[in-house]
Each structure stands twice: as structure tokens, then as C-alpha cells.
Design an enzyme around this catalytic site. Sequence first.
Site, PDB file in Angstrom:
ATOM      1  N   PRO A   2      46.367  15.516  12.256  1.00  0.00           N
ATOM      2  CA  PRO A   2      47.305  16.506  11.701  1.00  0.00           C
ATOM      3  C   PRO A   2      47.213  16.418   9.971  1.00  0.00           C
ATOM      4  O   PRO A   2      46.444  15.399   9.707  1.00  0.00           O
ATOM      5  CB  PRO A   2      48.608  15.633  11.925  1.00  0.00           C
ATOM      6  CG  PRO A   2      48.172  14.141  12.125  1.00  0.00           C
ATOM      7  CD  PRO A   2      46.752  14.273  12.712  1.00  0.00           C
ATOM      8  N   GLU A   3      47.678  17.549   9.460  1.00  0.00           N
ATOM      9  CA  GLU A   3      47.475  17.667   8.186  1.00  0.00           C
ATOM     10  C   GLU A   3      48.718  17.661   7.466  1.00  0.00           C
ATOM     11  O   GLU A   3      49.812  17.256   8.217  1.00  0.00           O
ATOM     12  CB  GLU A   3      46.733  19.005   7.770  1.00  0.00           C
ATOM     13  CG  GLU A   3      45.277  19.014   8.510  1.00  0.00           C
ATOM     14  CD  GLU A   3      44.534  20.156   8.058  1.00  0.00           C
ATOM     15  OE1 GLU A   3      44.838  20.778   7.250  1.00  0.00           O
ATOM     16  OE2 GLU A   3      43.563  20.521   8.874  1.00  0.00           O
ATOM     17  N   LYS A  61      48.383  13.101   3.407  1.00  0.00           N
ATOM     18  CA  LYS A  61      48.571  13.008   4.900  1.00  0.00           C
ATOM     19  C   LYS A  61      49.034  11.406   5.282  1.00  0.00           C
ATOM     20  O   LYS A  61      48.790  10.949   6.007  1.00  0.00           O
ATOM     21  CB  LYS A  61      47.294  13.223   5.431  1.00  0.00           C
ATOM     22  CG  LYS A  61      46.971  14.863   5.467  1.00  0.00           C
ATOM     23  CD  LYS A  61      45.484  15.158   6.016  1.00  0.00           C
ATOM     24  CE  LYS A  61      44.431  14.985   4.953  1.00  0.00           C
ATOM     25  NZ  LYS A  61      43.234  15.598   5.579  1.00  0.00           N
ATOM     26  N   TYR A 108      49.418   4.509  23.941  1.00  0.00           N
ATOM     27  CA  TYR A 108      48.745   4.782  22.523  1.00  0.00           C
ATOM     28  C   TYR A 108      49.340   4.417  21.450  1.00  0.00           C
ATOM     29  O   TYR A 108      49.021   4.472  20.182  1.00  0.00           O
ATOM     30  CB  TYR A 108      48.207   6.054  22.416  1.00  0.00           C
ATOM     31  CG  TYR A 108      47.262   6.479  23.510  1.00  0.00           C
ATOM     32  CD1 TYR A 108      46.024   6.013  23.876  1.00  0.00           C
ATOM     33  CD2 TYR A 108      47.921   7.517  24.379  1.00  0.00           C
ATOM     34  CE1 TYR A 108      45.225   6.441  24.939  1.00  0.00           C
ATOM     35  CE2 TYR A 108      46.732   7.987  25.392  1.00  0.00           C
ATOM     36  CZ  TYR A 108      45.771   7.420  25.663  1.00  0.00           C
ATOM     37  OH  TYR A 108      44.923   7.812  26.899  1.00  0.00           O
ATOM     38  N   ARG A 127      42.998   8.374  19.155  1.00  0.00           N
ATOM     39  CA  ARG A 127      41.601   8.277  18.629  1.00  0.00           C
ATOM     40  C   ARG A 127      41.198   7.136  17.938  1.00  0.00           C
ATOM     41  O   ARG A 127      40.103   6.931  17.591  1.00  0.00           O
ATOM     42  CB  ARG A 127      41.387   9.640  17.722  1.00  0.00           C
ATOM     43  CG  ARG A 127      41.278  11.197  18.366  1.00  0.00           C
ATOM     44  CD  ARG A 127      40.515  11.354  19.615  1.00  0.00           C
ATOM     45  NE  ARG A 127      39.160  11.390  19.088  1.00  0.00           N
ATOM     46  CZ  ARG A 127      38.601  12.377  18.461  1.00  0.00           C
ATOM     47  NH1 ARG A 127      39.481  13.533  18.128  1.00  0.00           N
ATOM     48  NH2 ARG A 127      37.623  12.260  17.961  1.00  0.00           N
ATOM     49  N   LYS A 168      34.537  22.485 -11.824  1.00  0.00           N
ATOM     50  CA  LYS A 168      34.004  21.893 -10.584  1.00  0.00           C
ATOM     51  C   LYS A 168      32.824  22.670  -9.927  1.00  0.00           C
ATOM     52  O   LYS A 168      32.999  23.973  -9.594  1.00  0.00           O
ATOM     53  CB  LYS A 168      35.210  21.729  -9.437  1.00  0.00           C
ATOM     54  CG  LYS A 168      36.431  21.291  -9.842  1.00  0.00           C
ATOM     55  CD  LYS A 168      36.338  19.794  -9.815  1.00  0.00           C
ATOM     56  CE  LYS A 168      37.364  19.055 -10.100  1.00  0.00           C
ATOM     57  NZ  LYS A 168      37.318  17.643 -10.379  1.00  0.00           N
ATOM     58  N   ASN A 187      41.216  20.253   7.409  1.00  0.00           N
ATOM     59  CA  ASN A 187      40.120  21.305   7.854  1.00  0.00           C
ATOM     60  C   ASN A 187      40.969  22.896   8.067  1.00  0.00           C
ATOM     61  O   ASN A 187      40.201  23.835   7.787  1.00  0.00           O
ATOM     62  CB  ASN A 187      39.172  20.816   8.871  1.00  0.00           C
ATOM     63  CG  ASN A 187      37.859  21.264   8.998  1.00  0.00           C
ATOM     64  OD1 ASN A 187      37.401  21.965   8.023  1.00  0.00           O
ATOM     65  ND2 ASN A 187      37.229  21.513  10.006  1.00  0.00           N
TER      66      ASN A 187
END
Length: 399
Positions: A2-3, A61, A108, A127, A168, A187
Site C-alpha cells: 500500500p501507498e 507510508k 498473517y 508477504r 536533481k 509505484n
Amino acid sequence: MPELPEVEAARRALQAHCVGRRIARCAVADDAKVVVAPAGRAAFERAMVGRTIVAARRKGKNLWLQLDAPPFPSFQFGMAGAIYIKGVPVTNYKRSVVNAEEEWPSKYSKFFAELDDGLEFSFTDKRRFARVRLFEDPETVPPISELGPDALFEPMSVDNFLDSLGRKKIGIKALLLDQSFISGIGNWIADEVLYQSRIHPLQIASNLSREGCEALHRSIQEVVKYAVEVDADLERFPKEWLFHHRWGKKPGTVNGKKIEFITAGGRTTAYVPQLQKLTGAQSSKMVATNLEQLAENGDAKDPETDGEDADMLKPKKRATTSRAARGQQNKDSLGASARKARGNGGCSKKTGTNAEAVAPKMAVTKSNGEQDLDEPSSNAVNNSDQVIRRSSRKVKPRK
């Protein structure tokens, strides 16, 4: 995944349902990879029992619970971390692992708490890239202390954003994923905001026009705020978003335009070539090289293994992946240079090259919260002179 929007949805749910309640019972998993408990699980659990939840806090996050006395439990979500409150819908996660038919708490579960009013909540991670820790003051220690401004709570002004991008010399996708630059963007958000602002993922940040920078700044604010407003419920995201079409590297279109996949910032990246074009000195040959690399390396062969949260990848693994990508690009370039040299009778002329972009080092977060510096992938830099010099070096014969 998740973001920021997913983690913010979890924070808001905890704030709404758990603040003011006392922790009556706590259980942490026997999983040393996820649960960081130097004093042991029993000590971790004892530190929670009897404490009252004062607030649910978040940066980027990362989420933590402020209790009436330290230490405070902190949750770094990784690739599949999630907060679940029994009987309370939190958010519709893209890769949810808990449903009504499964046991409670989930197998989990890494952190489980029962409150004094009977309400129960759990932090799960299938995960095992998440981290659960205890901190005396989470904001003063890594990883939270090393994060950049939060994309929702601490948005940069347009002028500061323009000034920062101008310094940058790195691909814009890689920069957006750098949590020390802006925290909370992962992402899918990076792909979405670049698509909406019509910017190629490999475009060097300092080469963006003022209009491009302003469009990107606007897109970040709009995408993050909208996703948060709908509690990160993907079913409520606008149908014209790239989000709905980017998963699994499957061929498709968005709004009638073809989607392609490349590697940018070390990550599988969805973009629309017809709308997102490299500008200025950067050549479209970079895209061809990137596509060839993606095909040969089989990047993210299993869609589920493409880390949606690169922060939690082990530093050694991430560094190895980065080196492999650079090595493949150098190998391709060296081969092309050698063939060119042979075609010119063994001589290579220096060709005019554009000003070389020097990529700064990127912060890589370790599982213990520390950060190392890793060189970013050089797939957005055309360094033909250096390649020619390398290919012309003499190799001493083995004795």
C-alpha cells in the site's frame, strides 16, 4: 502497495474507532523478520497492555499509535501490510489478504490488540516485508526521521518544488520513489501522476520545463487527495486513471491509448508512449534499450513479486538488482560499440554527446530503519564516450 492513501485510510479508521480506548490484550507474532522486539515478544506485549490510545499518526507510508506513555508501536507497511478492525471496513486493498470467510485474527497477523470495549484490530502482512517496532519517539529515529515531506500533510509549494527538481539530475520516476524527497509516493502513484502530467518516466528531473513541473506538482496533489477522500477504495477511482490498467504488465489501453511497460527507477513502470515523450537532449533510444532489458531480464516475472514498496526490499537484494540492470545496459552498449569499432577498421571517433547528467546517490532503507546510499540505475544517461573508452581497453592475456 500500500501507498500513502491506503495507509492514511488505516490511520483514519484507527483514529475514528480506537482513540480513547485502553489496550486490554495484545499479541505479536513469533516472526523476527517482521516484529522487531529486541527485549522479546513478551516484553513487547507487556508494554502495550493497559495503555490508552491517544492518537493515530502517519508520515509517508509509516503509521504509529501514540499512547498515553511511550513506547509507541510503529508499523511500516512494506508490500502487503494492512490494518483490519473487526467488523469495520477500512479500505479495499488491491492485494487484500483478509476477508470475512477467514479466521480472526488472520494467520498473517503480526500485531493484534483487543481494546477495553471489546473492539479488536490487527496489523497483517502476508508477504513479510513489513516491520512492527516499538519506539520511544518514532519521529526522531529512522526510518521516519529520514523521510521527506509528506505528500498529503506537508505538500511543497510550487516554487520549492520547481527549485528542488531543477537540482536533481536523475530520472523523474526514480526521484518520485525516493522517500527522502517526498514521502508517501509509491509505484502506482508515481505512474499515475506522470501519466496525468504527460511526463516520460525516464525524463531527467532537471530537464523538465516549468510547465511540466507545474503539471506534475498539480497531479501529485490531485491524485493523492482524491485517493484519500475515497478511502483508497480502488472501485471509486476515476475510470480514466491509468491505475485500473497497469497491473500485471498485461497489454492494454487507457482512454484509447496503448500502454507499454519499461523499467524506471528499478521498478516495472506503466506509461503511454503516445502521450509521455522524452524531451530535450534525451533520446528515444533509451526507451528501446530499456524495453530490451525488460524482456531479457524478465523483470517482475510474477506480478505479485514486483515490489510496490521498494523501501522494504533488502538493501543487498536491491543493490544487486540495480547492478544487474546497469550491467545489462553496459553489456549491450559495449557490444554495440565494439561492433561499431570493427566497422570503422578498429578506430572509434568521439561523437558529440549531450551534457552528461550526473545521478546523485539514492537512499535505500534497511530493515532496521537505517539507510545506505545506492547508485541509481543509469538507463536514462547516454554515456557513449565512456563506453567507447571502456571497449578499447586492452585485456592482458592470462599466463
